[in-house]
Design a protein around this motif. Structure first.
Motif, PDB file in Angstrom:
ATOM      1  N   MET A  93       0.840  -1.175   0.000  1.00 37.94           N
ATOM      2  CA  MET A  93       0.000   0.000   0.000  1.00 37.94           C
ATOM      3  C   MET A  93       0.885   1.238   0.000  1.00 37.94           C
ATOM      4  N   GLN A  94       0.589   2.145  -0.863  1.00 40.31           N
ATOM      5  CA  GLN A  94       1.367   3.370  -0.974  1.00 40.31           C
ATOM      6  C   GLN A  94       0.730   4.460  -0.122  1.00 40.31           C
ATOM      7  N   SER A  95       1.528   5.188   0.633  1.00 47.11           N
ATOM      8  CA  SER A  95       1.031   6.303   1.425  1.00 47.11           C
ATOM      9  C   SER A  95       0.955   7.542   0.545  1.00 47.11           C
ATOM     10  N   ARG A  96      -0.167   8.237   0.614  1.00 49.62           N
ATOM     11  CA  ARG A  96      -0.331   9.458  -0.172  1.00 49.62           C
ATOM     12  C   ARG A  96      -0.716  10.594   0.748  1.00 49.62           C
ATOM     13  N   GLN A  97      -0.127  11.745   0.507  1.00 47.71           N
ATOM     14  CA  GLN A  97      -0.455  12.930   1.272  1.00 47.71           C
ATOM     15  C   GLN A  97      -0.731  14.054   0.307  1.00 47.71           C
ATOM     16  N   ALA A  98      -1.631  14.914   0.687  1.00 48.42           N
ATOM     17  CA  ALA A  98      -1.950  16.080  -0.129  1.00 48.42           C
ATOM     18  C   ALA A  98      -2.332  17.228   0.789  1.00 48.42           C
ATOM     19  N   ASP A  99      -2.013  18.426   0.386  1.00 46.84           N
ATOM     20  CA  ASP A  99      -2.443  19.607   1.120  1.00 46.84           C
ATOM     21  C   ASP A  99      -3.888  19.879   0.709  1.00 46.84           C
ATOM     22  N   LEU A 100      -4.820  19.625   1.603  1.00 48.56           N
ATOM     23  CA  LEU A 100      -6.247  19.738   1.285  1.00 48.56           C
ATOM     24  C   LEU A 100      -6.851  21.068   1.723  1.00 48.56           C
ATOM     25  N   THR A 101      -6.021  22.012   2.140  1.00 47.18           N
ATOM     26  CA  THR A 101      -6.557  23.285   2.637  1.00 47.18           C
ATOM     27  C   THR A 101      -7.312  24.067   1.579  1.00 47.18           C
ATOM     28  N   SER A 102      -6.987  23.882   0.322  1.00 49.20           N
ATOM     29  CA  SER A 102      -7.680  24.618  -0.745  1.00 49.20           C
ATOM     30  C   SER A 102      -8.721  23.759  -1.469  1.00 49.20           C
ATOM     31  N   ALA A 103      -8.993  22.585  -0.949  1.00 44.01           N
ATOM     32  CA  ALA A 103      -9.930  21.661  -1.616  1.00 44.01           C
ATOM     33  C   ALA A 103     -11.350  22.226  -1.642  1.00 44.01           C
ATOM     34  N   THR A 104     -12.023  21.967  -2.745  1.00 47.21           N
ATOM     35  CA  THR A 104     -13.449  22.249  -2.864  1.00 47.21           C
ATOM     36  C   THR A 104     -14.155  20.913  -2.694  1.00 47.21           C
ATOM     37  N   TRP A 105     -15.013  20.819  -1.687  1.00 53.96           N
ATOM     38  CA  TRP A 105     -15.668  19.554  -1.365  1.00 53.96           C
ATOM     39  C   TRP A 105     -17.101  19.546  -1.870  1.00 53.96           C
ATOM     40  N   ARG A 106     -17.558  18.370  -2.292  1.00 50.42           N
ATOM     41  CA  ARG A 106     -18.958  18.200  -2.682  1.00 50.42           C
ATOM     42  C   ARG A 106     -19.488  16.948  -1.999  1.00 50.42           C
ATOM     43  N   LYS A 107     -20.767  17.018  -1.635  1.00 53.92           N
ATOM     44  CA  LYS A 107     -21.389  15.872  -0.972  1.00 53.92           C
ATOM     45  C   LYS A 107     -21.790  14.820  -1.984  1.00 53.92           C
ATOM     46  N   SER A 108     -21.920  13.632  -1.504  1.00 51.62           N
ATOM     47  CA  SER A 108     -22.399  12.529  -2.321  1.00 51.62           C
ATOM     48  C   SER A 108     -23.754  12.880  -2.921  1.00 51.62           C
ATOM     49  N   SER A 109     -24.000  12.425  -4.130  1.00 51.11           N
ATOM     50  CA  SER A 109     -25.294  12.665  -4.775  1.00 51.11           C
ATOM     51  C   SER A 109     -26.418  11.926  -4.062  1.00 51.11           C
TER      52      SER A 109
END
Length: 65
Positions: free
Chosen positions: A1-17
């Motif tokens: 399993m590969q570890s992934r990191q991302a800076d999510l401070t600028s993420a635009t989130w959407r809810k599940s349909s």
């Protein structure tokens, strides 16, 4: 399993349909990051996010349909 990191401070989130307006359990995803799909609990927006590779996310969504 590969570890992934991302800076999510600028993420635009959407809810599940499948989310409804009664505040039930649902997830939010962000489409802002090429190659990965961050997913978080909508009730805990400041909590951790799980980051899936796009192929894993696509397979998951396909299997859920």
């Amino acid at each position: 399993m590969q570890s992934r990191q991302a800076d999510l401070t600028s993420a635009t989130w959407r809810k599940s349909s499948h989310s409804n307006s009664d505040g039930g359990q649902c997830i939010e995803v962000s489409d802002d990051f090429p190659g990965v799909v961050p997913v978080r609990d909508s009730k805990r927006p400041d909590g951790p996010a799980v980051i899936f590779g796009t192929s894993a996310w696509t397979a998951f969504v396909s299997d859920m349909r």
